[in-house]
Design a protein around this motif. Structure first.
Motif, PDB file in Angstrom:
ATOM      1  N   VAL A  50       0.889  -1.140   0.068  1.00 31.54           N
ATOM      2  CA  VAL A  50      -0.045  -0.283  -0.227  1.00 31.54           C
ATOM      3  C   VAL A  50       1.085   1.024   0.044  1.00 31.54           C
ATOM      4  N   ALA A  51       1.922   0.951   0.733  1.00 29.08           N
ATOM      5  CA  ALA A  51       3.081   2.410   0.907  1.00 29.08           C
ATOM      6  C   ALA A  51       3.339   2.655  -0.241  1.00 29.08           C
ATOM      7  N   VAL A  52       3.769   1.712  -1.277  1.00 31.55           N
ATOM      8  CA  VAL A  52       4.357   1.438  -2.748  1.00 31.55           C
ATOM      9  C   VAL A  52       3.567   2.291  -3.517  1.00 31.55           C
ATOM     10  N   GLY A  53       2.158   1.518  -3.488  1.00 35.46           N
ATOM     11  CA  GLY A  53       1.501   2.635  -4.444  1.00 35.46           C
ATOM     12  C   GLY A  53       0.613   3.887  -4.111  1.00 35.46           C
ATOM     13  N   ALA A  54       1.297   4.341  -3.139  1.00 36.90           N
ATOM     14  CA  ALA A  54       0.823   5.367  -2.517  1.00 36.90           C
ATOM     15  C   ALA A  54       1.679   6.687  -2.916  1.00 36.90           C
ATOM     16  N   THR A  55       2.718   6.027  -2.713  1.00 38.69           N
ATOM     17  CA  THR A  55       3.867   6.979  -2.713  1.00 38.69           C
ATOM     18  C   THR A  55       4.552   6.579  -5.253  1.00 38.69           C
ATOM     19  N   LEU A  56       3.323   6.313  -5.493  1.00 35.63           N
ATOM     20  CA  LEU A  56       3.413   6.523  -7.151  1.00 35.63           C
ATOM     21  C   LEU A  56       2.556   6.923  -7.020  1.00 35.63           C
TER      22      LEU A  56
END
Length: 415
Positions: free
Chosen positions: A388-394
């Protein structure tokens, strides 16, 4: 001119009414299982009551959002609190008379869950009617303290009063709901606005009946909804795993209670600092994305932490970041959506949150059974949070989130 929050009568009434509603919900969530068990009910019966409460809330989420946009929101809130008061009074009377069958408990659980589910979108959508947009972050930060305060107070009240007499938690619940009913009856909601916010679609006199399409076409709503579902799924998975692992490793019940106290206390602290972080003009994208990475990092630490209170302290740290991220996301959602769609927005968010909360324990069961190792299963939950954190960052939409500001105030820098 709208007065500041401490002197805003309508905001205080709305806050108090919702707090009492949440407190009543926490009392009922504990009191119903205690009543079933006290009269020889099985674990399946207890699970059935809990499932009915949650299922009723989930089923009404979307229709409740439409209702909040079509009907006077004050009337919706007052009516639902009245229905809940009468339903809970029926249980109190039945218990006092010595006969409260399981069918009645299940029926009241349906009414309680459904009425609470209808109440929430109306209350959420009414908030921007009583506070200006530039004050929304502060109002939502104060609102974020409510569920954690109710979580700390409600279960303790339910257990203590039930120990004195079976009827007392239900009499208390009836009284709390009645006070909420009276308070909300005194609420004054200004006239509602119509039209879409700039930058999100084309202006219109109002949304079409029942339409969720305009919401789902908004980039901000799509991105924040994906974040809400992902974080709630992973977070509920983690909390259930903490309880499962603690039970398997024979952590004392008192320590498990302290762990949940740490969770509630952390949420209250997070609600207190959320407003300060918003006032510091930090980028909303930084707050949301940064909080998500904090969740993932804390989850990794929890996998290797000592069981008991140390694990609870880490859970409290994660809970501290939750109101910061949630108030930021909700403020940005409300600011980007017209008044005529805010009820539907709240219903959509409620549905996503409820489904994630339901799927979380299932995911925890799969991880626990599949790994048969507490540390590895919690690392699995940390992995979900990292995704989720990677998706939010991208996500460009999350990086460019913007909080409403007073006229002439500079917007925070966008990444």
């Amino acid at each position: 001119m709208t007065p500041p929050l401490p002197r805003n009568r309508n905001y205080r009434v709305l806050w108090s009414g919702m707090f009492l509603s949440e407190l009543a919900g926490e009392i009922a969530y504990i009191a119903f299982p205690l009543l079933v068990l006290a009269h020889g009910g099985s674990a399946a019966s207890v699970a059935g009551v809990a499932a009915v409460l949650a299922g009723a809330r989930t089923l009404v989420s979307l229709p409740a959002g439409v209702l909040a946009d079509r009907v006077d929101r004050k009337r919706v809130m007052v009516a639902t609190q009245g229905v809940r008061t009468v339903a809970m009074l029926s249980v109190a009377v039945a218990v006092l008379l010595g006969d409260c069958p399981l069918w009645q408990i299940l029926l009241v659980a349906v009414v309680e869950g459904a009425a609470a589910g209808v109440f929430v979108p109306a209350e959420n959508a009414a908030l921007p009617q009583v506070v200006p947009e530039d004050v929304l972050p502060r109002a939502l930060a104060r609102n974020a303290a409510r569920p954690f305060a109710a979580l700390l107070i409600g279960p303790a009240l339910a257990g203590f009063t039930f120990g004195l007499h079976e009827v007392l938690p239900f009499a208390l619940n009836t009284s709390v709901l009645a006070v909420s009913f009276v308070a909300l009856a005194a609420l004054h909601l200004p006239r509602r606005a119509a039209g879409l916010s700039a930058g999100e679609g084309t202006a219109t006199a109002g949304p079409r009946a029942g339409g969720f399409g305009p919401l789902l076409r908004m980039r901000t709503v799509r991105a924040t909804m994906a974040w809400i579902v992902g974080v709630n799924l992973a977070f509920h998975t983690l909390v259930v795993l903490v309880l499962v692992v603690s039970g398997e490793e024979h952590v004392a019940p008192g320590q498990m209670g302290l762990m949940m106290t740490c969770f509630g206390a952390g949420g209250l602290v997070g609600a207190l600092i959320a407003d300060r972080l918003h006032a510091a003009a930090l980028s909303p994208g930084v707050l949301v994305i940064g909080s998500t990475w904090v969740f993932a990092a804390v989850a990794v630490a929890m996998a290797y932490a000592s069981r008991g209170v140390p694990l609870g302290i880490l859970l409290g740290v994660a809970a501290t970041a939750m109101p910061v991220a949630n108030t930021t996301v909700i403020t940005c959602q409300l600011a980007s959506v017209p008044d005529g769609l805010r009820g539907r927005l709240s219903g959509l968010v409620a549905l996503g949150s409820e489904l994630a909360a339901t799927a979380g324990p299932v995911a925890a069961g799969v991880l626990s059974t599949g790994t048969r190792d507490g540390a590895v299963s919690m690392l699995g939950a940390a992995g979900l949070l990292a995704v989720v954190a990677v998706g939010a960052t991208l996500s460009p939409a999350l990086r460019r989130l913007a909080l409403p500001r007073p006229s002439g105030a500079p917007q925070p820098a966008r990444s």
